[in-house]
Design a protein around this motif. Structure first.
Motif, short mmCIF file in Angstrom:
data_model
loop_
_atom_site.label_atom_id
_atom_site.label_comp_id
_atom_site.label_asym_id
_atom_site.label_seq_id
_atom_site.Cartn_x
_atom_site.Cartn_y
_atom_site.Cartn_z
N GLU A 45 117.96 33.61 60.28
CA GLU A 45 117.46 34.87 60.84
C GLU A 45 116.64 34.61 62.11
OE1 GLU A 45 115.20 36.91 57.89
OE2 GLU A 45 116.91 37.13 56.53
N ARG A 49 117.51 35.95 65.86
CA ARG A 49 116.56 36.78 66.60
C ARG A 49 116.23 36.15 67.96
NH1 ARG A 49 115.04 41.25 68.58
NH2 ARG A 49 112.81 41.48 68.86
N GLU A 52 118.98 36.95 70.27
CA GLU A 52 118.87 38.33 70.71
C GLU A 52 117.83 38.47 71.83
OE1 GLU A 52 117.95 40.94 67.48
OE2 GLU A 52 119.71 40.33 66.32
N GLU A 72 105.90 37.65 69.04
CA GLU A 72 106.88 37.47 67.97
C GLU A 72 107.52 36.09 68.05
OE1 GLU A 72 111.05 39.49 66.39
OE2 GLU A 72 110.07 40.29 68.18
#
Length: 105
Positions: A45, A49, A52, A72
Motif C-alpha cells: 500500500e 501511494r 500515486e 504523509e
C-alpha cells in the motif's frame, strides 16, 4: 591554522576508511526478517501511494496541500523504515560532513 585543519581532515578520512579497506572480508549471512502478511500488504500500500504521489501535478496544488503530502510521505517513510530496520549513512552525507569540516576554517 588552515594546514592543521586540512591535515586533520585528511587524517580523519584515512582513519575512517582504511580499517574497512584493510579488514579481511567476512561473509556474513544477513538475517532476513520475515514480514507477516499484514506487513507485506501495508508495504505494498505504501509503495502504491508513493507511486500515486510521484504522478501528481504539484503545480496546481496549494501550499497547504503540498505540505500535507510531504508530511504523509515522511510518515510513510518512517513506517517503512521500522518494518525494514537498519541504519544507513549515505555517501552524500559523508561528503557533506567532510565539506563542513573543511569550510569551517
Amino acid at each position: 591554522m588552515k594546514k592543521v585543519v586540512y591535515f586533520l581532515a585528511v587524517m580523519f578520512s584515512f582513519a575512517a576508511f582504511s580499517p574497512a579497506a584493510m579488514a579481511a572480508p567476512e561473509k556474513k549471512e544477513k538475517e532476513k526478517t520475515e514480514l507477516s502478511p499484514e506487513e507485506e500488504a501495508r508495504l505494498t500500500e505504501i509503495n502504491d501511494r508513493v507511486e500515486e504521489i510521484k504522478a501528481m501535478d504539484f503545480s496546481e496544488m496549494s501550499k497547504d496541500e503540498i505540505k500535507d503530502v510531504r508530511e504523509e510521505l515522511r510518515g510513510m517513510k518512517k513506517e517503512a523504515k521500522t518494518m525494514g530496520g537498519g541504519v544507513y549513512l549515505s555517501v552524500g552525507a559523508i561528503i557533506i560532513i567532510l565539506l563542513i569540516l573543511i569550510l569551517v576554517t
